[in-house]
Structure formats: structure tokens, C-alpha cells
Design a protein around this motif. Structure first.
Motif, PDB file in Angstrom:
ATOM      1  N   ALA A 123       0.801  -1.226   0.000  1.00  0.00           N
ATOM      2  CA  ALA A 123       0.000   0.000   0.000  1.00  0.00           C
ATOM      3  C   ALA A 123       0.834   1.276   0.000  1.00  0.00           C
ATOM      4  N   PRO A 124       1.886   1.399   0.805  1.00  0.00           N
ATOM      5  CA  PRO A 124       2.643   2.665   0.808  1.00  0.00           C
ATOM      6  C   PRO A 124       3.353   2.960  -0.510  1.00  0.00           C
ATOM      7  N   GLU A 125       3.537   1.931  -1.354  1.00  0.00           N
ATOM      8  CA  GLU A 125       4.289   2.098  -2.592  1.00  0.00           C
ATOM      9  C   GLU A 125       3.394   2.234  -3.829  1.00  0.00           C
ATOM     10  N   ARG A 126       2.087   2.153  -3.637  1.00  0.00           N
ATOM     11  CA  ARG A 126       1.201   2.053  -4.803  1.00  0.00           C
ATOM     12  C   ARG A 126       1.183   3.322  -5.654  1.00  0.00           C
ATOM     13  N   LEU A 127       1.091   4.486  -5.020  1.00  0.00           N
ATOM     14  CA  LEU A 127       1.044   5.710  -5.814  1.00  0.00           C
ATOM     15  C   LEU A 127       2.341   5.899  -6.593  1.00  0.00           C
ATOM     16  N   GLY A 128       3.487   5.614  -5.969  1.00  0.00           N
ATOM     17  CA  GLY A 128       4.759   5.707  -6.679  1.00  0.00           C
ATOM     18  C   GLY A 128       4.832   4.734  -7.835  1.00  0.00           C
ATOM     19  N   TRP A 129       4.361   3.508  -7.603  1.00  0.00           N
ATOM     20  CA  TRP A 129       4.340   2.504  -8.678  1.00  0.00           C
ATOM     21  C   TRP A 129       3.467   2.975  -9.830  1.00  0.00           C
ATOM     22  N   TRP A 130       2.301   3.529  -9.507  1.00  0.00           N
ATOM     23  CA  TRP A 130       1.374   4.009 -10.541  1.00  0.00           C
ATOM     24  C   TRP A 130       1.999   5.150 -11.340  1.00  0.00           C
ATOM     25  N   SER A 131       2.673   6.070 -10.637  1.00  0.00           N
ATOM     26  CA  SER A 131       3.321   7.190 -11.315  1.00  0.00           C
ATOM     27  C   SER A 131       4.384   6.695 -12.289  1.00  0.00           C
ATOM     28  N   GLU A 132       5.169   5.713 -11.884  1.00  0.00           N
ATOM     29  CA  GLU A 132       6.202   5.165 -12.768  1.00  0.00           C
ATOM     30  C   GLU A 132       5.576   4.473 -13.976  1.00  0.00           C
ATOM     31  N   MET A 133       4.474   3.771 -13.755  1.00  0.00           N
ATOM     32  CA  MET A 133       3.796   3.111 -14.864  1.00  0.00           C
ATOM     33  C   MET A 133       3.283   4.130 -15.879  1.00  0.00           C
ATOM     34  N   VAL A 134       2.676   5.215 -15.399  1.00  0.00           N
ATOM     35  CA  VAL A 134       2.192   6.259 -16.298  1.00  0.00           C
ATOM     36  C   VAL A 134       3.361   6.916 -17.041  1.00  0.00           C
ATOM     37  N   ASP A 135       4.453   7.178 -16.335  1.00  0.00           N
ATOM     38  CA  ASP A 135       5.640   7.743 -16.985  1.00  0.00           C
ATOM     39  C   ASP A 135       6.076   6.889 -18.166  1.00  0.00           C
ATOM     40  N   HIS A 136       6.079   5.584 -17.958  1.00  0.00           N
ATOM     41  CA  HIS A 136       6.589   4.665 -18.965  1.00  0.00           C
ATOM     42  C   HIS A 136       5.587   4.453 -20.090  1.00  0.00           C
ATOM     43  N   GLU A 137       4.301   4.329 -19.767  1.00  0.00           N
ATOM     44  CA  GLU A 137       3.312   3.937 -20.757  1.00  0.00           C
ATOM     45  C   GLU A 137       2.658   5.116 -21.475  1.00  0.00           C
ATOM     46  N   VAL A 138       2.614   6.283 -20.835  1.00  0.00           N
ATOM     47  CA  VAL A 138       1.978   7.450 -21.458  1.00  0.00           C
ATOM     48  C   VAL A 138       3.007   8.561 -21.636  1.00  0.00           C
ATOM     49  N   MET A 139       3.425   9.182 -20.536  1.00  0.00           N
ATOM     50  CA  MET A 139       4.416  10.261 -20.571  1.00  0.00           C
ATOM     51  C   MET A 139       4.788  10.595 -19.136  1.00  0.00           C
ATOM     52  N   PRO A 140       5.977  11.138 -18.900  1.00  0.00           N
ATOM     53  CA  PRO A 140       6.351  11.549 -17.550  1.00  0.00           C
ATOM     54  C   PRO A 140       5.488  12.706 -17.061  1.00  0.00           C
ATOM     55  N   VAL A 141       4.946  12.565 -15.849  1.00  0.00           N
ATOM     56  CA  VAL A 141       4.140  13.596 -15.194  1.00  0.00           C
ATOM     57  C   VAL A 141       4.432  13.559 -13.700  1.00  0.00           C
ATOM     58  N   ALA A 142       4.115  14.652 -13.019  1.00  0.00           N
ATOM     59  CA  ALA A 142       4.160  14.678 -11.559  1.00  0.00           C
ATOM     60  C   ALA A 142       2.760  14.364 -11.045  1.00  0.00           C
ATOM     61  N   VAL A 143       2.649  13.339 -10.214  1.00  0.00           N
ATOM     62  CA  VAL A 143       1.352  12.859  -9.734  1.00  0.00           C
ATOM     63  C   VAL A 143       1.230  13.122  -8.241  1.00  0.00           C
ATOM     64  N   HIS A 144       0.071  13.613  -7.821  1.00  0.00           N
ATOM     65  CA  HIS A 144      -0.230  13.832  -6.406  1.00  0.00           C
ATOM     66  C   HIS A 144      -1.633  13.308  -6.126  1.00  0.00           C
ATOM     67  N   SER A 145      -1.843  12.824  -4.912  1.00  0.00           N
ATOM     68  CA  SER A 145      -3.149  12.298  -4.534  1.00  0.00           C
ATOM     69  C   SER A 145      -3.375  12.461  -3.040  1.00  0.00           C
ATOM     70  N   ALA A 146      -4.620  12.754  -2.678  1.00  0.00           N
ATOM     71  CA  ALA A 146      -5.004  12.791  -1.269  1.00  0.00           C
ATOM     72  C   ALA A 146      -5.281  11.393  -0.738  1.00  0.00           C
TER      73      ALA A 146
END
Length: 342
Positions: A20-43
Motif C-alpha cells: 500500500a505505501p508504494e502504490r502511488l509511486g508505482w502508478w506514477s512510474e507506470m504512467v511515466d513509462h506507458e503514457v508520458m512523464p508527469v508529476a502525480v499527487h493524490s489525497a
């Protein structure tokens, strides 16, 4: 997309197996690789969940995303770091999205679409309505007009009309493709991919007012997709025939037949096959077991029972009544069937 699982051409990835603590980071890396690099934030960092289903096509990719609400920003530094130089069509399937790019701002609801580019700064807020955001992205090939030469930049972050013509068909296509692709062979998948690109390009060209510059093949493919959708929507009309279809689409009957020349079946054969497929499904549906065979046939445009029986036997090698009886015999016990009727 390298995945955790999938059936055939559909690759699925998700956060379920990620701590659970790593999920947002994992998701951000996946989006970087599959779509484009972005900065992701979530509440929702502590409870973040995400899932993606990707269909890789010969000239595009369609990916269905389901994730906890986030914000995403793409800066000039991100672009300098990596720019795949892609356009994407975004279809919102649930929740709301606010997209800003170039001079455009699009506030999108379920069913809405917009275009964005990896080559310009972007801000995207997936609004928190207490549920997962669900959307689909379609990557588009830049060399195809009107994407070549940057013409489509005029449409960035501009809501695209979702309810009519190519837009309506494209919305259905994007929403249904991951499920449809699971049962497709390579040839059919390539054909579906070409249809999707043609619909998207036709939509964008019409919005730009340059549809006359599209290749004839692209315009014909989009028209054929609209015709096939019209046929499926009007199968119950006994007056559905090539002349009526041609009149509705403002083409001659000869032009209609020429459009179907490269298809595996004629216009009339497609109408008959789709009607028979619906009849077959209804006859094997236990919930419709009390509906008469003639009523099922009439529902799908067969007004003469003898004609229907003959066509059905020719297609399936068995009479409608025999198929229904075999389907009923294969059902679980009567009590379970009764419960399914409730």
C-alpha cells in the motif's frame, strides 16, 4: 505494456500486488513509462488503487484506466526529459476531469472526450467524487492527417462533441474495445485497430474543417462504421434493406454495395447474419423461454416464420425449435432456472 496478467492481446496491470505505501509511486512510474512523464499527487496515497487494461494495436494503443483520484502535471522539464510526441484521445467513463493544455480548458463528464499532446505542458485534475476515476486513452499515430504538421494542436483540451456521428461511434468503440479484443484473432484485431484510428481521425478532421483532405480510404472506413452501427440499431425494422440504408446515409445503393465490396459479406448478408445471431441468443436465453419462436423472429425483423426457419437452419444446421429444446435440456434444475427469472 508489460503486465501482470491478460487474455490474448489484452494486458492488465494493477496495484493489488504492490504494498500500500508504494502504490502511488508505482502508478506514477507506470504512467511515466506507458503514457508520458508527469508529476502525480493524490489525497489518497494511503489507500490508492489503480488498474489498467491495454490493447496494443498495429498503429495505436487503447488503455482503460481505473484509479483513485489524483492530479497530474506535465512541465517543460518533463517534456525535455522525454517527449514521445504522441497525441491522445481521452474518454471519461466515470467521474469528472479538468484538463488544461495550450490555451484550452476542458471540464469533462462521463461520456465526454478531449485531445491532448505529450509535447505541451499539461495540468489534469481527476476530481474526487468519492469513487474511482474511470477513463480510456487512445494513442494516435502522428503521421496521419490531420495530426501531421501540428494542425490538431488547435483542438488541445477542447471538449469534443460526444453524441453524434463519428464521436458517438468512437466513444462506444473505446469503451468496449478491451472486452471485445479478448476474443479477437490477429487479423480481426488489426481491422478493429484501423477502424478506431479512422473514426478518431475523421472526428478530428471534421472539427478542424479539413475532412475533405482525408484519404478516401479513411472517409470510406468511417462511413462504413456508421453504416454498420445503423444496421445493428435497426435490425428489428422489417423494412431495413440496402435502399433504406443508402437513403439514410445520402449515398446511392451502388455506392453502398461498393463500400461492402472489400468486406467479407454483402449488405444483405450482414443484415441477415446479425438478425440470426440475435435470434440465436434469444432462443438460448432461459429468461425468454416463454416467448414464442415467432415473436423472437419478429423482434429481429423476420415476419414470416417459414422464411426465418429456413434461414436459421441454413446458418446453424438445426431448426429453431430444436436449438431451444437442446438449450433448455442443458440448463440446471428447474428451481435454479426459476430463480434466474426473478
Amino acid at each position: 505494456m508489460s503486465g501482470q496478467g491478460g487474455t490474448g492481446p489484452v494486458v492488465t496491470v494493477g496495484t493489488d500486488s504492490v504494498p500500500a505505501p508504494e502504490r502511488l509511486g508505482w502508478w506514477s512510474e507506470m504512467v511515466d513509462h506507458e503514457v508520458m512523464p508527469v508529476a502525480v499527487h493524490s489525497a489518497h496515497t494511503a489507500v490508492f488503487r489503480g488498474r489498467a487494461e491495454a490493447v496494443e494495436l498495429p498503429h495505436s494503443q487503447v488503455t482503460a484506466f481505473d484509479f483513485s483520484p489524483i492530479t497530474a502535471h506535465r512541465s517543460p522539464a518533463h517534456i525535455r526529459r522525454q517527449d514521445p510526441e504522441n497525441y491522445y484521445l481521452l474518454l471519461v467513463r466515470d467521474s469528472s476531469v479538468r484538463l488544461e493544455q495550450a490555451r484550452g480548458v476542458a471540464c469533462l463528464q462521463a461520456g465526454d472526450m478531449a485531445l491532448f499532446s505529450t509535447s505541451h505542458p499539461l495540468a489534469c485534475e481527476f476530481l474526487d467524487h468519492g469513487r474511482q476515476t474511470r477513463l480510456t486513452l487512445m494513442r494516435l499515430p502522428r503521421p496521419v492527417p490531420p495530426l501531421a504538421g501540428g494542425q490538431a494542436d488547435r483542438l488541445l483540451a477542447e471538449p469534443l462533441p460526444p453524441r453524434a456521428g463519428s464521436a458517438a461511434l468512437l466513444g462506444l468503440y473505446l469503451a468496449q474495445l478491451p472486452q471485445t479484443a479478448r476474443t479477437c484473432g490477429p487479423a480481426e484485431l488489426a481491422r478493429l485497430g484501423a477502424i478506431g484510428v479512422d473514426l478518431a481521425v475523421t472526428l478530428l478532421a471534421a472539427r478542424l474543417g479539413v475532412q475533405d483532405t482525408l484519404p478516401t480510404e479513411t472517409r470510406n472506413a468511417a462511413l462504413l462504421a456508421r453504416i454498420n452501427a445503423f444496421i445493428d440499431h435497426h435490425l428489428g425494422d422489417p423494412e431495413l434493406c440496402p435502399a433504406a440504408i443508402a437513403a439514410h446515409h445520402h449515398v446511392s445503393v451502388r455506392t453502398l454495395h461498393l463500400l461492402f465490396h472489400s468486406e467479407p459479406e454483402t449488405v444483405s448478408a450482414r443484415i441477415r447474419r446479425r438478425r440470426l445471431e440475435h435470434c440465436h441468443a434469444d432462443l438460448t436465453d432461459p429468461r425468454l423461454r416463454r416467448r414464442s419462436i415467432s415473436a423472437i423472429a419478429a423482434r429481429w425483423g423476420f415476419l414470416r416464420p417459414a422464411d426465418f426457419s429456413r434461414a436459421f437452419r441454413a446458418a446453424y444446421g438445426v431448426a429453431p425449435r430444436e436449438l431451444r429444446q437442446a438449450a433448455l435440456r442443458s440448463l440446471p434444475d428447474a428451481r435454479r432456472v426459476a430463480r434466474s427469472d426473478k
